[in-house]
Scaffold this motif. Sequence first.
Motif, short mmCIF file in Angstrom:
data_model
loop_
_atom_site.label_atom_id
_atom_site.label_comp_id
_atom_site.label_asym_id
_atom_site.label_seq_id
_atom_site.Cartn_x
_atom_site.Cartn_y
_atom_site.Cartn_z
N THR A 1 0.85 -1.18 0.00
CA THR A 1 0.00 0.00 0.00
C THR A 1 0.88 1.23 0.00
O THR A 1 1.60 1.49 0.96
CB THR A 1 -0.92 0.02 1.24
N LEU A 2 0.85 1.96 -1.08
CA LEU A 2 1.61 3.19 -1.17
C LEU A 2 0.78 4.31 -0.59
O LEU A 2 -0.29 4.62 -1.10
CB LEU A 2 1.99 3.48 -2.62
N ASP B 1 8.57 10.24 -5.76
CA ASP B 1 8.84 8.95 -5.14
C ASP B 1 7.63 8.54 -4.31
O ASP B 1 6.88 9.40 -3.85
CB ASP B 1 10.01 9.00 -4.15
N THR B 2 7.50 7.23 -4.06
CA THR B 2 6.41 6.75 -3.22
C THR B 2 6.95 5.81 -2.14
O THR B 2 7.98 5.14 -2.33
CB THR B 2 5.33 6.02 -4.03
N LEU C 1 -3.80 9.25 -2.51
CA LEU C 1 -5.21 8.94 -2.31
C LEU C 1 -5.65 7.68 -3.05
O LEU C 1 -6.52 6.95 -2.58
CB LEU C 1 -6.08 10.12 -2.74
N ALA C 2 -5.07 7.44 -4.22
CA ALA C 2 -5.46 6.27 -5.02
C ALA C 2 -4.32 5.96 -5.98
O ALA C 2 -3.55 6.83 -6.35
CB ALA C 2 -6.74 6.54 -5.79
N THR C 3 -4.23 4.71 -6.38
CA THR C 3 -3.22 4.29 -7.35
C THR C 3 -3.82 3.31 -8.36
O THR C 3 -4.85 2.69 -8.10
CB THR C 3 -2.03 3.58 -6.67
N LYS C 4 -3.16 3.21 -9.48
CA LYS C 4 -3.45 2.16 -10.47
C LYS C 4 -2.09 1.62 -10.86
O LYS C 4 -1.20 2.36 -11.22
CB LYS C 4 -4.14 2.73 -11.70
#
Length: 102
Positions: free
Chosen positions: A2-3, A55-56, A95-98
């Motif tokens: 989870t980023l 970066d994440t 908030l959200a990723t793909k």
Amino acid sequence: MTLKLGVLALLKAKPGSENELAAFLEGGSKIVADEPATRTWYAFQIDDHTYGIFDTFEDEASRQEHLNGKIPAALSKVGDSLLADAPDIRLTTILATKNDSY
């Protein structure tokens, strides 16, 4: 994975140092290869003079480790010769990723 967190660094090149800054950023991927807690790392160009890094991270400890690591240290060594201004560093919350596999 989870980023949750990110760092956005915006960099403005001094006139005439654009190619050197781009080369520095391209070499940065080798430095962060030794940072397993830096989950993703992107260097990019916005326009003729503006560049950036994004970066994440999964947690704050990982983000702080990176912010106190080799990339910021390397940037501080070349900043006076390559950058028109101090880097604009922004801490972000994702908030959200793909994520598609390549």
